[in-house]
Design a protein around this motif. Sequence first.
Motif, PDB file in Angstrom:
ATOM      1  N   ALA A 180      -2.264  -1.982  -3.802  1.00 58.45           N
ATOM      2  CA  ALA A 180      -3.455  -1.200  -3.467  1.00 58.45           C
ATOM      3  C   ALA A 180      -3.533   0.034  -4.360  1.00 58.45           C
ATOM      4  N   PRO A 234      -5.424   3.708  -4.552  1.00 60.75           N
ATOM      5  CA  PRO A 234      -6.206   4.633  -3.708  1.00 60.75           C
ATOM      6  C   PRO A 234      -7.608   4.870  -4.256  1.00 60.75           C
ATOM      7  N   ARG A 235      -8.553   5.091  -3.326  1.00 63.94           N
ATOM      8  CA  ARG A 235      -9.964   5.277  -3.706  1.00 63.94           C
ATOM      9  C   ARG A 235     -10.152   6.507  -4.576  1.00 63.94           C
ATOM     10  N   SER A 267      -8.639   0.426  -2.785  1.00 62.89           N
ATOM     11  CA  SER A 267      -8.513   0.467  -1.331  1.00 62.89           C
ATOM     12  C   SER A 267      -9.840   0.224  -0.629  1.00 62.89           C
ATOM     13  N   ASP A 299     -11.219   5.577   6.814  1.00 62.49           N
ATOM     14  CA  ASP A 299      -9.761   5.449   6.872  1.00 62.49           C
ATOM     15  C   ASP A 299      -9.150   6.822   6.573  1.00 62.49           C
ATOM     16  N   GLY A 326       1.030   5.025   0.206  1.00 66.98           N
ATOM     17  CA  GLY A 326       0.243   6.181   0.594  1.00 66.98           C
ATOM     18  C   GLY A 326       0.932   7.492   0.274  1.00 66.98           C
ATOM     19  N   ASP A 362     -10.864   7.808   3.050  1.00 64.34           N
ATOM     20  CA  ASP A 362     -11.749   6.867   2.377  1.00 64.34           C
ATOM     21  C   ASP A 362     -12.971   6.613   3.250  1.00 64.34           C
ATOM     22  N   VAL A 402      -5.812  -1.267   4.780  1.00 61.90           N
ATOM     23  CA  VAL A 402      -5.746  -1.445   3.322  1.00 61.90           C
ATOM     24  C   VAL A 402      -4.815  -2.596   2.928  1.00 61.90           C
ATOM     25  N   VAL A 426      -5.958  -6.020   0.998  1.00 56.43           N
ATOM     26  CA  VAL A 426      -5.403  -6.384  -0.307  1.00 56.43           C
ATOM     27  C   VAL A 426      -4.878  -7.811  -0.281  1.00 56.43           C
ATOM     28  N   ASP A 445       0.860  -1.176   0.000  1.00 58.11           N
ATOM     29  CA  ASP A 445       0.000   0.000   0.000  1.00 58.11           C
ATOM     30  C   ASP A 445       0.901   1.233   0.000  1.00 58.11           C
TER      31      ASP A 445
END
Length: 598
Positions: free
Chosen positions: A76, A78-79, A163, A185, A12, A192, A331, A335, A10
């Motif tokens: 992952a 991201p949304r 995510s 999150d 970020g 999210d 996340v 995943v 993930d």
Amino acid sequence: MAKNQVVAIDIGTNTAKIVQLEQTAAGLRLVHASLIAHADGDEMQSVAALWARLSYRAPKGVQAIFSRQKTEVGVALPRYLVNTKRLANLPAATDAQLANVVALAAETELPFRIEESIFTYHDVQRNGESTSVELVSTRRQTVERYMELVRQTDAVPTAVIPSMVAIAEVSRLEETRSPDRIIVDIGAGQTDFCFMQDDSLRFSRSFRIGGNLLTENVMAAQNVDFETAEAEKRHLSAREAPTREWTARFIGELRRSIAAAQREMAEGTGHTATPELWLCGGGARVPELAEVCEEALNMPTRLWNPFGAMRAEMDIAFADGLEEHGDMFAVPFGVALNALDTDTRVSLLPKEAEQTLTQSTRKRRFLIASAFGGALAVGLLFGGLSLQRLHQHRAESMDIRLTDFTHSMDAAQTQLARELALTDMLAHHASPLDILHEISATFADRTQVAWTNLNVTNLNEPTQARITFNLEAASHNAINSLFSALNRSAVFTNVQLGEVTAASENRKTVFQVQVRFSLSAAAVKAFAQKRYPTLELPTFEVAEPDAEPDIKPPTSTLEEEEPDADAKVAPTKKEEKVEPDVAPPPTKKEDSPQQEKK
């Protein structure tokens, strides 16, 4: 027994996280979990450092072909980079036919061109003669960028999972008193929002309120640098300034998200039970944030550590730091769980990558079968040595071909990187000077307003840029006028005014306010046109030539005789009376042909 492993990554805004799970006959086993902060925003370096911490090493060459261990590598997404849309009233279809039905419907529903997009679907609902699914799509170049960050570790991504799907996967492991629950999150740059109903993800969205925004508020309020503000915000309660302003905006976004989710639930099923609110992520650690949210939203709220649910479901071989940072692993845990189940996974992996993996698997099975057949032939026909050498030669030849192909790919990638770098150099990029010039043009009158400082962040991504400046004005009307001028600007958007305060300077009352806004999609083009204006060439009208007089010669009944070159003919009286409207005789410099003849 063969082990199935999965490595989930993930990436970020500020940190990268990695999780390694192992599925055995006894169940799931957590092998490794760790996180690392980006050094100077270098995501690739963070992924490489995390991969080096794993106990797993991917087999290579012949060992990779005959290894019985299967490893999935999930990434992952991201949304905020994902688009979702409910496709309702699709014709009834079987599971095998549904993929083609969704593909046909997606061509008119995708927000970008079909060749630039990657899409999949989940949450299939069948009702009589109709079917509905949730379409999940994103841009192809976005998926390729995240996959490339993993490929540089010599790993091959096998799944790209949004995510919000990962968060929903982890939340199913923990029991809840209400059939509805909301998982929020809070990351560094984005938050999210996931609405779960009966263990199904029914609604999700992402909004740009995260930990970095709170850090910026602390920086502006206390006049400190980013590192100091990052440490200071951990001790500021959600009820105190400047955290109170951030908390109010955060709760406002929650209200809008909850209202949208409940409207969709009411239209779909008529079910509107009071949900539970679970907060996770690094931004959820703001002191008293859960209590303030519970009071403001009137719903049960708690801080959620996904590690608590995972501890009861699997064998934990590595738990260092998860008690402290477990709330940041929702996340990557999700995943890993979603990537292990190849039948129900929701992946945005490109089709060509899936075909490559399928061909590799088939080739691997083929080579394994060939090896066993060769061994059997050696035992039965006593001629296995020659056959073994033949297979060894084929394997070496294949390795050579793969090596040559790798070199060609490296050369192509290097050339592509150079061309992309040249393209990026030629493309216009917005600069703080462009923004300052536009603000100066908007605030032409300096007698009523003045700004004291200007802060620009994320300018490398114009659509994500954030501009903040402090404004001093002589009156509220001046502030309102400037606010209207910013809203009318073609390059500024999302204009927001902070709290207006009054101060006294030189026995005069001055009104101070903080203004924030973003750049519009057309800002870079507008800056480029102002910096490099297009020259307009002057145009000339071509005048039409004057029409020549149409004069017919006089008619004569006498036969024309050639005059004597030395004789001079005097005009008759009749000829003297005729005065035709002809042009004046030519000057001495331009003699007529008759005079030249004389």
